[in-house]
Design an enzyme around this catalytic site. Structure first.
Site, PDB file in Angstrom:
ATOM      1  N   LYS A  83     -22.421  63.635   3.790  1.00 47.35           N
ATOM      2  CA  LYS A  83     -21.840  63.116   5.449  1.00 47.35           C
ATOM      3  C   LYS A  83     -21.133  62.043   3.577  1.00 47.35           C
ATOM      4  CE  LYS A  83     -23.584  59.043   7.815  1.00 47.35           C
ATOM      5  NZ  LYS A  83     -24.505  58.868   9.049  1.00 47.35           N
ATOM      6  N   SER A 158     -23.406  57.019  12.803  1.00 48.71           N
ATOM      7  CA  SER A 158     -22.084  57.491  12.019  1.00 48.71           C
ATOM      8  C   SER A 158     -21.855  58.567  11.374  1.00 48.71           C
ATOM      9  CB  SER A 158     -22.648  56.140  11.075  1.00 48.71           C
ATOM     10  OG  SER A 158     -23.670  57.106  10.653  1.00 48.71           O
ATOM     11  N   SER A 182     -27.356  58.044  14.372  1.00 45.79           N
ATOM     12  CA  SER A 182     -25.996  58.593  13.273  1.00 45.79           C
ATOM     13  C   SER A 182     -26.272  59.817  13.921  1.00 45.79           C
ATOM     14  CB  SER A 182     -25.848  57.612  12.125  1.00 45.79           C
ATOM     15  OG  SER A 182     -25.470  56.294  12.552  1.00 45.79           O
TER      16      SER A 182
END
Length: 473
Positions: A83, A158, A182
């Site tokens: 990520k 996210s 997330s």
């Protein structure tokens, strides 16, 4: 050579050790698919093809030289993207922000070190919203992350890019992080299994700060066993960590391979926020999961919310303060997204006394909740209050409306970031229109093993691995 891109991380790793597939073949396959499909789903913000091929060639040499292939690292030659909130040495680290669109990381985060030690190939960085703050993955750096099940809808956030990558067959599994849902939010939106581990299970250092203990890295995968293996790889403390999780009872993968026994499971569909309506599709997923748990022999008990809306204002206060922790160079604040600027303004208005009071108030709620929660082996909720939403549903709104919509969208997840308990998304339900709807199971502190064992039982009873989005082939 064309490979079936439905091969999971464990199957790929086993094929590498057996010399049936080469790391170079595997990496080339996924890079070709990224090049072809990523423009549609927005999963990757940075692709490191040259570096990934170098890592794959090095892995291939290790396999060729190994006298005992079984002793090779567990993810040798398996692509696992990172990520874009986590540092990978020598690779762009934007944090989802135009402010840092050209910044290059000069170290690896500890979770990345562990992925490298496990032999994984790092094909690139996945899309995330600015500073990881919202529950969707749209920003000014790259196109939005979309769920492969409906390209007009958001992949969530996210860790939306990570989930979109796995769901679209652009990676067999991915690293994500979860500070308020997330990992679980995009796993629900993309039909995947995701684990938010216990606080302190995975090191947040050296770049990430864990001052509030809300956020943690964790795995996103198509199967429970793949996610369990990734968690085994990621887990472990490092010097300087503020939190340490209780030691696990064996490997997490071993839990995925044994039955959970008869469990006592609480369930609640009462949102931890006022004015929230749970969509009928999300309620249906929750009821179907409840019925399946009872069918499997577990005791399922209705309970009111353990937290209620009392935690919401304290969490929102801390979320605003967290938005201020990323230092923005002078003269670049105007490049931030409107929501980020609004959150930072709120955060800067908070005093140290108010932060401490928020922590104390949350602790008071948790002291009452834990004795009751610990009477259960797991707790069932809807993961989200709504199905996947259209791209722009949050992002195109003014900050206040944006934030309120997010609160109504995800009123269940953040409580377990506050408490530090592990929680998973299990993809058991799809709507009549083909959209995935997840359910969430939370566990006792340190209880990832029980959640993994229970989730593996659910996966065996209602397999989801053969469900594939329209663009899969």
């Amino acid at each position: 050579m064309t490979l079936p891109h439905d091969l999971g991380a464990m199957r790929l790793a086993a094929a590498v050790r057996a010399r049936e597939l080469s790391p170079v073949e595997i990496t080339d396959h996924f890079l070709e698919r990224i090049d072809r499909v990523n423009p549609q789903v927005g999963a990757y913000v940075t692709v490191t093809a040259e570096s990934a091929r170098e890592q794959a060639r090095a892995a291939e040499k290790r396999v060729a030289a190994a006298s005992d292939p079984a002793a090779l690292p567990p993810l040798l030659g398996v692509p696992v993207p990172v990520k874009d909130l986590n540092a990978v040495n020598g690779v762009r680290l934007t944090l989802g922000s135009k402010v840092f669109h050209d910044r290059i990381a000069r170290t690896d985060d500890n979770v990345v070190v562990r992925l490298r030690e496990a032999g994984s190939v790092l094909p690139g960085k996945t899309q995330t919203p600015e500073f990881g703050l919202p529950s969707y993955s749209e920003n000014g750096v790259a196109p939005p992350a979309r769920t492969p099940w409906d390209l007009g809808r958001s992949a969530g956030g996210s860790s939306g890019g990570a989930a979109a990558a796995v769901a679209a067959g652009l990676a067999p599994a991915a690293q994500g992080s979860d500070g308020g849902g997330s990992i679980r939010i995009p796993s629900s939106a993309c039909g995947l299994f995701g684990i938010k581990p216990t606080r302190g299970r995975v090191s947040q250092g050296p770049v990430g700060a864990d001052l509030f203990g809300l956020s943690t890295s964790g795995p996103i995968a198509r199967s429970v066993r793949d996610a369990a293996l990734l968690l085994d790889v990621m887990a472990g403390p490092a010097p300087g960590d503020l939190y340490a999780a209780p030691p696990p009872d064996g490997t997490f993968l071993s839990h995925a391979e044994r039955p959970p026994g008869r469990l006592r499971i609480a369930r609640s569909i009462e949102p931890n926020a006022d004015g929230v309506e749970v969509h009928p599709d999300c309620a249906a997923a929750y009821e179907e999961a409840s019925a399946l748990l009872e069918e499997l022999g577990h005791e399922v008990v209705d309970v009111p919310s353990f937290f209620g809306a009392a935690l919401v204002p304290h969490f929102e206060l801390l979320w605003g303060v967290m938005a201020t922790l990323t230092e923005v160079p002078e003269g670049r604040e105007h490049l931030l997204q409107p929501l980020t600027r609004w959150l930072r303004e709120r955060g800067r208005a908070v005093t140290a006394t108010e932060v401490l009071r928020a922590h104390a108030s949350m602790q008071a709620v948790l002291r009452k909740a834990f004795p009751v929660m610990n009477g259960f082996d797991a707790i069932l909720h809807p993961t989200l209050a709504q199905p996947p939403v259209p791209v722009g549903y949050f992002h195109d709104q003014e900050p206040i409306e944006n934030f309120e919509r997010q609160t109504r969208f995800t009123p269940f997840c953040a409580a377990y970031n506050i408490s530090g308990q592990p929680a998973v998304n299990v993809p058991l339900h799809w709507t009549a229109d083909g959209l995935p709807i997840g359910v969430m199971l939370a566990g006792r502190l340190g209880g990832e093993g029980t959640l993994i064992s229970l989730s593996a039982q659910l996966e065996e009873a209602r397999p989801w691995i053969d469900r594939r989005p329209p663009l899969w082939d």
